[in-house]
Design a protein around this motif. Structure first.
Motif, PDB file in Angstrom:
ATOM      1  N   UNK A  63     -14.734  13.791   9.413  1.00 27.07           N
ATOM      2  CA  UNK A  63     -15.119  14.315   7.951  1.00 27.07           C
ATOM      3  C   UNK A  63     -16.348  13.348   7.760  1.00 27.07           C
ATOM      4  N   UNK A  64     -16.351  11.884   8.137  1.00 30.09           N
ATOM      5  CA  UNK A  64     -17.637  11.125   7.502  1.00 30.09           C
ATOM      6  C   UNK A  64     -18.726  11.813   8.087  1.00 30.09           C
ATOM      7  N   UNK A  65     -18.752  12.160   9.205  1.00 22.29           N
ATOM      8  CA  UNK A  65     -19.915  12.845  10.226  1.00 22.29           C
ATOM      9  C   UNK A  65     -20.375  14.060   9.389  1.00 22.29           C
ATOM     10  N   UNK A  66     -19.445  14.906   9.076  1.00 24.01           N
ATOM     11  CA  UNK A  66     -19.745  16.225   8.588  1.00 24.01           C
ATOM     12  C   UNK A  66     -20.344  16.092   7.236  1.00 24.01           C
ATOM     13  N   UNK A  67     -19.709  15.078   6.332  1.00 17.31           N
ATOM     14  CA  UNK A  67     -20.010  15.094   4.987  1.00 17.31           C
ATOM     15  C   UNK A  67     -21.357  14.209   4.724  1.00 17.31           C
ATOM     16  N   UNK A  68     -21.567  13.146   5.658  1.00 13.33           N
ATOM     17  CA  UNK A  68     -22.731  12.326   5.200  1.00 13.33           C
ATOM     18  C   UNK A  68     -23.708  12.339   6.349  1.00 13.33           C
ATOM     19  N   UNK A  69     -23.239  12.871   7.504  1.00 14.54           N
ATOM     20  CA  UNK A  69     -24.331  12.947   8.694  1.00 14.54           C
ATOM     21  C   UNK A  69     -24.645  11.585   9.267  1.00 14.54           C
ATOM     22  N   UNK A  70     -23.499  10.620   8.793  1.00 17.19           N
ATOM     23  CA  UNK A  70     -23.931   9.337   9.138  1.00 17.19           C
ATOM     24  C   UNK A  70     -23.422   9.022  10.540  1.00 17.19           C
ATOM     25  N   UNK A  71     -23.746   7.955  11.163  1.00 16.87           N
ATOM     26  CA  UNK A  71     -23.572   7.375  12.600  1.00 16.87           C
ATOM     27  C   UNK A  71     -22.340   6.918  12.344  1.00 16.87           C
ATOM     28  N   UNK A  72     -21.169   7.446  13.189  1.00 14.54           N
ATOM     29  CA  UNK A  72     -19.626   6.642  12.949  1.00 14.54           C
ATOM     30  C   UNK A  72     -19.437   5.742  14.628  1.00 14.54           C
ATOM     31  N   UNK A  73     -18.894   4.787  14.336  1.00 11.69           N
ATOM     32  CA  UNK A  73     -18.416   3.883  15.103  1.00 11.69           C
ATOM     33  C   UNK A  73     -16.794   3.964  14.984  1.00 11.69           C
ATOM     34  N   UNK A  74     -16.150   3.923  16.204  1.00 12.35           N
ATOM     35  CA  UNK A  74     -14.675   3.639  16.179  1.00 12.35           C
ATOM     36  C   UNK A  74     -14.488   2.345  17.054  1.00 12.35           C
TER      37      UNK A  74
END
Lengths: 655, 141
Positions: free
Chosen positions: A414-425
């Motif tokens: 969702x974060x990637x989809x909505x913000x295009x942000x780089x996501x780290x888990x």
């Protein structure tokens, strides 16, 4: 006439035979007084094992039976049925537990065998004094109480109501829906939570067989299987449910704005409010602590504008007693308080949020209308998601909360989809165990989420390099690379785990059920009776039993409904006849017993000057038996003679 | 004192908590000394002091009464009555000159298998040190 006792020693495969010399136990039992036959068999609970008993009862004319095997909690009903089938009253049977409390606790074969002999001898001695008893049959009230209107309770309620039975659904909050109503999407299908939940909520609200008691609590629960009485407190909403049309004008006009609990305090609500637009019932409540009329004695704007005169400031909380035959507890869970883990800065660093807060940001009807925003109103360009907050952590909760890996990956999507942000888990292990879960994990990997294997050590806003300036830096050991990494991000999402609700202890006490070591409700058997409790007629379902995702919760809701319906359709249940009874001739009329009984089951007969036990009210605890100074009270199947026989036998063996 | 003395302990376990907890200890394969022979009762409140004294006078070296934690009693308050009764029982033990450690009242919930094992282990150890009670004179020494 001397009794003819049959003793059957079970090997339980090797479970018993490995540490107990069953042959020696049999030889020993054969020589005990009144023992007609003693045998051993590999699995007494199997059909051939039971047939052995039945055959002996018929051919040797046994009058008493002892089976030495597992705990009575496992197979007592099996063997009771077997002896009944052979024509012997089921209470002429006694079980000797030589597995759970003997063979499994010892590695010393000699001592375990001696202990088994002592246990068997006590049972043989006891069974001599046991008597035929009639079980009492009572009708089952077909009404069902369901506590908790989350997805689990909703599923259970609909299943039962659809079968034509009456359901009382009690919910603490002003609306049903539970946690699921607060989520944006659900893993792994990315179904919108509201889209799949709200039709069910509406069905509950409209169902002719469901009586929804929202904003209510169960404050008392008494009776026995098939015939319980639940005492319900209905808190004052200050809005007449029957009058309200749910138009929402009152909320619109209310001048008071306070942080919304439903939105984790991120958004505002009014003092008269519905937690969310699709609330069921669609009736607002007045928050007395913030309402201007209740706090300052002025305002009443809502009342002025209500076109139907539904606002009633004089409303009082009411109490009702519901008669039900079964109860299903679907009270759900609580979330771990992330501020307990100081090093992640929750509550101190502005852009460190919990996973539930993220859900509210992401939700179309949430405080930001579905936008993921930082405190400064900007969109984040990089987000770190930290797994296992409060779970798999010996400082907090040892257990795995089961859902966090999956919802973390959903958040990544969702974060990637909505913000295009780089996501780290940042994860310890990825646990993607359900249907379609592993595939979802693969999909998230392909969406270029960066997975870093390592539990974050801290989140800091103290930069060490220019690139870290103004960022939140997640410090973690990457256990795959064997190096410490510092990852600068704009936002940190803490994947908080499940905990038992704060009121779990109180609920457990009201319903007389137990809790497991982790604090959740305890099931009767972890594998074979997952929604039953030790108390007949009381079932548990969903996350109140332990962390669970939506599919498992729904499955348990349906399972509990099936359990309840099966009980209802039996129409009558048998009650253990282990109640107390008073020998009138010995009763001195001292009345000590009357004050001790927790169920008011003992009354005083003024004409005969003796106490009397009401069978229907007596729960068979035996407290009065132990207290009676003249020994006039006995408890069926737990008589003094039976217990003394056990005591004497135990003391006499193994010398 | 006998060197290899193994105390004989009669255990009264309530069906709802302590007995289930003891079962759990077994299911979890926790090892503890097999010195307690359990008697299942519906509630610790059923344990008449006569049963305890009978055990001690018949050759038991100790008696364990175990029930639900106060507040968790399946019968609301049976265990509270056990507490009161136990206090009087202790005074009676004093009058007979029997060490208080020989009769113990413990709370074990259905999920406390480990705790049950510890209680038994601890009590067995205490009684090994105290030695035989030998109230009925059946043991030599």
């Amino acid at each position: 006439m001397a009794e003819k006792i049959g003793v059957y020693v079970c090997h339980c495969g090797t479970n018993i035979a490995q540490t107990v010399d069953c042959k020696r136990v049999v030889d020993y039992a054969s020589a005990l007084p009144n023992v007609t036959v003693a045998r051993e068999y590999q699995y007494m609970c199997s059909d051939p094992g039971q047939d052995l008993i039945k055959k002996d009862i018929k051919e040797l004319g046994l009058t008493r039976v002892v089976v030495a095997s597992c705990s009575p909690l496992m197979h007592e009903p099996t063997f009771r049925r077997a002896v009944e089938e052979a024509g012997l009253n089921q209470f002429l049977f006694q079980m000797a537990n030589i597995r759970e409390q003997c063979s499994w606790i010892s590695e010393n074969k000699e001592r375990a065998t001696e202990q088994a002999k002592s246990i068997v001898a006590a049972a043989v001695k006891r069974v001599e004094f046991q008597e035929s008893l009639d079980v009492k049959k009572v009708p089952v009230n077909p009404n069902v109480l369901i506590v908790g209107g989350g997805i689990t309770g909703i599923e259970a309620a609909l299943q039962i109501a659809d079968s034509g039975k009456k359901v009382y659904l009690v919910e603490k909050e002003p609306t049903i829906g539970g946690y699921m109503a607060r989520f944006d999407k659900t893993f792994p299908t990315l179904d919108c939570a509201a889209c799949i939940l709200t039709p069910k909520m509406v069905s509950v609200g409209q169902h002719p067989n469901i009586e929804l008691l929202s904003y209510s609590d169960v404050i008392g629960f008494s009776g026995y299987v098939g015939n319980f009485t639940a005492r319900i407190r209905r808190r004052a909403k200050y809005v007449e449910e029957e009058e309200c049309s749910g138009c929402g004008l009152c909320t619109e006009k209310c001048p008071v704005s306070v942080p919304s609990e439903f939105d984790c305090g991120l958004g505002k609500r009014k003092a008269i409010y519905r937690p969310f637009p699709q609330a069921v019932p669609n009736v607002p409540v007045i928050d007395k602590d913030h309402c201007l009329y209740f706090t300052k004695g002025v305002c009443k704007v809502c009342q002025k504008f209500c076109p139907r005169g539904a606002i009633n400031f004089e409303q009082k909380e009411t109490y009702t007693d519901l008669q039900v035959g079964t109860a299903i507890l679907a009270t759900g869970f609580g979330l771990f308080d992330a501020s307990k883990v100081k090093q992640y800065g929750y509550g101190r660093l502005p852009n460190v949020i919990t996973s539930l807060e993220f859900e509210r940001f992401s939700h179309a009807s949430g405080p930001t209308g579905g936008k993921i925003l930082l405190k400064n109103g900007q969109m984040p360009t990089s987000i770190a998601i930290l797994h296992c907050i409060g779970s798999r952590d010996t400082n907090f909760n040892e257990y795995c909360s089961r859902v966090c890996c999956m919802y973390s990956m959903k958040i990544a999507h969702l974060a990637h989809e909505k913000t295009g942000a780089r996501v780290y888990e940042f994860y310890i292990d990825i646990r993607a165990f359900g249907k379609g879960y592993e595939e979802f994990y693969k999909r998230i990997l392909e969406e270029e989420t960066t997975f870093i294997r390592g539990k974050a050590a801290e989140v800091t806003d103290v930069p060490q390099t220019p690139a870290e300036k103004g960022k939140l830096v997640v410090v973690a050991e990457d256990t795959l690379l064997g190096i410490v990494r510092r990852v600068p991000v704009d936002m940190v999402v803490l994947s908080v785990g499940f905990e038992p609700r704060k009121d779990t202890i109180e609920t457990a006490r009201i319903f007389s059920i137990s809790r497991s070591q982790d604090g959740f409700f305890l099931e009767r058997h972890p594998k074979l009776a997952p929604v039953s409790t030790a108390s007949d007629g009381i079932f548990i379902a969903g996350a109140c039993q332990g962390p669970k995702d939506i599919p498992d919760s729904v499955a348990q809701g349906a399972a509990a409904a099936a359990n309840a319906l099966s009980l209802i359709d039996r129409k009558e249940v048998t009650l253990e006849p282990t109640v107390a009874f008073i020998d009138e001739k010995s009763c001195s009329g001292c009345k000590i017993c009357i004050g001790l009984c927790a169920y008011n089951a003992i009354t005083f007969d003024e004409t005969k000057k003796v106490s009397k036990v009401n069978d229907a009210l007596c729960k068979g605890c035996g407290v009065c038996v132990a207290a009676c100074p003249s020994g006039a009270i006995e408890q069926r199947n737990f008589t003094d003679n039976q217990l003394l026989a056990e005591v004497e036998s135990i003391c006499a063996t193994g010398k | 004192m006998e060197s290899n003395f193994e105390p004989k302990i009669v255990g009264f376990l309530c069906k709802w908590c302590a007995y289930t907890g003891a079962d759990l200890a077994g299911t979890s394969r926790i090892k503890y000394p097999p010195n307690v022979t359990p008697i299942r009762v519906m509630c610790s409140g059923r344990v008449d002091p006569v049963l305890v004294m009978k055990a001690l006078s018949s050759g038991a070296d100790g008696v364990l009464i175990a029930g639900c934690h106060p507040g968790d009693c399946h019968y609301t308050s049976g265990n509270v009555k056990t507490i009161r009764r136990f206090k009087l029982l202790q005074r009676m033990l004093d009058q007979f000159g029997i060490e208080r450690d020989r009769v113990r009242l413990e709370w074990v919930s259905a999920s406390e298998g480990e705790r049950y094992a510890q209680v038994v282990e601890n009590m067995t150890e205490t009684l090994r040190t105290l030695g035989p009670l030998n109230w009925n004179g059946s043991k030599e020494g």
